[in-house]
Design a protein around this motif. Sequence first.
Motif, PDB file in Angstrom:
ATOM      1  N   THR A  97       0.809  -1.212   0.000  1.00 45.93           N
ATOM      2  CA  THR A  97       0.000   0.000   0.000  1.00 45.93           C
ATOM      3  C   THR A  97       0.846   1.268   0.000  1.00 45.93           C
ATOM      4  O   THR A  97       0.479   2.267  -0.625  1.00 45.93           O
ATOM      5  CB  THR A  97      -0.932   0.015   1.223  1.00 45.93           C
ATOM      6  OG1 THR A  97      -1.732  -1.170   1.230  1.00 45.93           O
ATOM      7  CG2 THR A  97      -1.858   1.226   1.198  1.00 45.93           C
ATOM      8  N   HIS A  98       2.012   1.234   0.661  1.00 43.90           N
ATOM      9  CA  HIS A  98       2.750   2.478   0.885  1.00 43.90           C
ATOM     10  C   HIS A  98       4.199   2.502   0.399  1.00 43.90           C
ATOM     11  O   HIS A  98       4.735   3.589   0.174  1.00 43.90           O
ATOM     12  CB  HIS A  98       2.752   2.804   2.382  1.00 43.90           C
ATOM     13  CG  HIS A  98       1.389   2.924   2.974  1.00 43.90           C
ATOM     14  ND1 HIS A  98       0.514   3.940   2.642  1.00 43.90           N
ATOM     15  CD2 HIS A  98       0.731   2.138   3.879  1.00 43.90           C
ATOM     16  CE1 HIS A  98      -0.615   3.794   3.318  1.00 43.90           C
ATOM     17  NE2 HIS A  98      -0.515   2.715   4.072  1.00 43.90           N
ATOM     18  N   THR A  99       4.861   1.367   0.267  1.00 48.82           N
ATOM     19  CA  THR A  99       6.300   1.385  -0.068  1.00 48.82           C
ATOM     20  C   THR A  99       6.619   0.350  -1.144  1.00 48.82           C
ATOM     21  O   THR A  99       7.070  -0.747  -0.855  1.00 48.82           O
ATOM     22  CB  THR A  99       7.165   1.137   1.185  1.00 48.82           C
ATOM     23  OG1 THR A  99       6.711  -0.046   1.863  1.00 48.82           O
ATOM     24  CG2 THR A  99       7.094   2.311   2.143  1.00 48.82           C
ATOM     25  N   ARG A 100       6.399   0.730  -2.375  1.00 50.12           N
ATOM     26  CA  ARG A 100       6.687  -0.139  -3.501  1.00 50.12           C
ATOM     27  C   ARG A 100       7.958   0.344  -4.207  1.00 50.12           C
ATOM     28  O   ARG A 100       8.281   1.536  -4.181  1.00 50.12           O
ATOM     29  CB  ARG A 100       5.503  -0.158  -4.479  1.00 50.12           C
ATOM     30  CG  ARG A 100       4.206  -0.673  -3.850  1.00 50.12           C
ATOM     31  CD  ARG A 100       3.130  -0.876  -4.901  1.00 50.12           C
ATOM     32  NE  ARG A 100       2.690   0.361  -5.519  1.00 50.12           N
ATOM     33  CZ  ARG A 100       1.634   1.085  -5.125  1.00 50.12           C
ATOM     34  NH1 ARG A 100       0.920   0.682  -4.081  1.00 50.12           N
ATOM     35  NH2 ARG A 100       1.300   2.191  -5.749  1.00 50.12           N
ATOM     36  N   ASN A 217       4.358   5.417  -7.609  1.00 48.14           N
ATOM     37  CA  ASN A 217       3.819   6.672  -7.090  1.00 48.14           C
ATOM     38  C   ASN A 217       2.339   6.685  -6.751  1.00 48.14           C
ATOM     39  O   ASN A 217       1.895   7.598  -6.041  1.00 48.14           O
ATOM     40  CB  ASN A 217       4.086   7.795  -8.101  1.00 48.14           C
ATOM     41  CG  ASN A 217       5.561   7.943  -8.414  1.00 48.14           C
ATOM     42  OD1 ASN A 217       6.396   7.825  -7.532  1.00 48.14           O
ATOM     43  ND2 ASN A 217       5.891   8.182  -9.680  1.00 48.14           N
ATOM     44  N   ASP A 218       1.574   5.767  -7.253  1.00 44.91           N
ATOM     45  CA  ASP A 218       0.119   5.835  -7.037  1.00 44.91           C
ATOM     46  C   ASP A 218      -0.255   5.092  -5.766  1.00 44.91           C
ATOM     47  O   ASP A 218      -0.303   3.864  -5.745  1.00 44.91           O
ATOM     48  CB  ASP A 218      -0.614   5.235  -8.248  1.00 44.91           C
ATOM     49  CG  ASP A 218      -2.116   5.480  -8.168  1.00 44.91           C
ATOM     50  OD1 ASP A 218      -2.568   5.993  -7.133  1.00 44.91           O
ATOM     51  OD2 ASP A 218      -2.820   5.167  -9.136  1.00 44.91           O
ATOM     52  N   TYR A 219      -0.530   5.836  -4.692  1.00 41.49           N
ATOM     53  CA  TYR A 219      -0.878   5.209  -3.417  1.00 41.49           C
ATOM     54  C   TYR A 219      -2.342   5.412  -3.065  1.00 41.49           C
ATOM     55  O   TYR A 219      -2.722   5.438  -1.902  1.00 41.49           O
ATOM     56  CB  TYR A 219       0.030   5.760  -2.309  1.00 41.49           C
ATOM     57  CG  TYR A 219       1.486   5.434  -2.550  1.00 41.49           C
ATOM     58  CD1 TYR A 219       1.922   4.111  -2.554  1.00 41.49           C
ATOM     59  CD2 TYR A 219       2.411   6.434  -2.819  1.00 41.49           C
ATOM     60  CE1 TYR A 219       3.250   3.787  -2.805  1.00 41.49           C
ATOM     61  CE2 TYR A 219       3.746   6.115  -3.062  1.00 41.49           C
ATOM     62  CZ  TYR A 219       4.147   4.802  -3.051  1.00 41.49           C
ATOM     63  OH  TYR A 219       5.463   4.479  -3.305  1.00 41.49           O
ATOM     64  N   GLU A 221      -5.552   4.109  -2.275  1.00 40.22           N
ATOM     65  CA  GLU A 221      -5.984   2.786  -1.816  1.00 40.22           C
ATOM     66  C   GLU A 221      -7.248   2.306  -2.514  1.00 40.22           C
ATOM     67  O   GLU A 221      -7.570   1.121  -2.476  1.00 40.22           O
ATOM     68  CB  GLU A 221      -6.179   2.801  -0.296  1.00 40.22           C
ATOM     69  CG  GLU A 221      -4.888   3.038   0.468  1.00 40.22           C
ATOM     70  CD  GLU A 221      -5.040   2.845   1.964  1.00 40.22           C
ATOM     71  OE1 GLU A 221      -5.912   2.051   2.369  1.00 40.22           O
ATOM     72  OE2 GLU A 221      -4.298   3.490   2.730  1.00 40.22           O
ATOM     73  N   GLN A 224      -5.600   0.373  -6.001  1.00 43.33           N
ATOM     74  CA  GLN A 224      -4.278  -0.219  -5.853  1.00 43.33           C
ATOM     75  C   GLN A 224      -3.916  -1.043  -7.095  1.00 43.33           C
ATOM     76  O   GLN A 224      -4.787  -1.654  -7.724  1.00 43.33           O
ATOM     77  CB  GLN A 224      -4.231  -1.082  -4.602  1.00 43.33           C
ATOM     78  CG  GLN A 224      -4.355  -0.279  -3.319  1.00 43.33           C
ATOM     79  CD  GLN A 224      -4.298  -1.148  -2.077  1.00 43.33           C
ATOM     80  OE1 GLN A 224      -4.614  -2.327  -2.122  1.00 43.33           O
ATOM     81  NE2 GLN A 224      -3.907  -0.558  -0.956  1.00 43.33           N
TER      82      GLN A 224
END
Length: 260
Positions: A97-100, A217-219, A221, A224
């Motif tokens: 969700t937050h750190t890809r 960059n696309d967070y 939710e 996703q």
Amino acid sequence: MCGRYYRRSDKQAIADRFRVGKLPPGFELPPDYNIAPSTFQPVIRTDRETGERELTMMRWGLVSAKIANPDSFKIFSTTNARSESILQKSIWRGPFTHTRCLVPLDGFYEWLQRPSLPQPPPIEPGEHGLFGNIEPVPKKAVKPKAGSRPVFRFEMPDGAPYALAGLFSEWRPRKGSAHPPLDTFSIVTTEANELTDPIHNRMPVILHPRDYDRWLNDYDESRQPIDLLRPYESDGMTMTPANRLVGNVRNNGPDMLNSA
């Protein structure tokens, strides 16, 4: 699964290919032909301050930020994240969700796991097709050691570097801990495509360049990028026999890419 990969491209080739911003001063990135879990490897993420893509080193084998002591965590259970359970397991749900991140490479290895299935037919010299250009095995090849299995490498037809879908975690020491900060990553895997299936029933998620920005960059939710976690097109990859000596992490060098 994805347990070994290789990188022959230098830092500038990777920076150019993935439009990375300014490289850190003194940043060195020698080629590595036998990358194994627990080693520090380059990944690409978005710099929170500048918004540019940055190349940074992280250890392969994700360690949750909630772990008290990273040294006691069994990272071999988190080198890969299965796409099918990525939203069900907390260790993956947060990073997804937050750190890809992107994991740059020139190819990955896979060992024959499915000998009961029909195997690819021999490829004659100069023959093209689903399996790309594959050099014929010499008739007088040295016999491998007992118990060793055939290993293959998978890369792009033009030999250019590409990117796997990665997740990362930033572990920070608790008050009073002498352990330094530790950034770690995992590679997302999915079901095999037609090319890899005769060898193994899993493969890493390969991202198309058009999807890099969305992955990084696309967070949002509500949208996703779970749809990106699918097998890569078989006709967009090549498979070539590799050196069985790659099974030992002490073996390295360009000769790991050639069958022996």
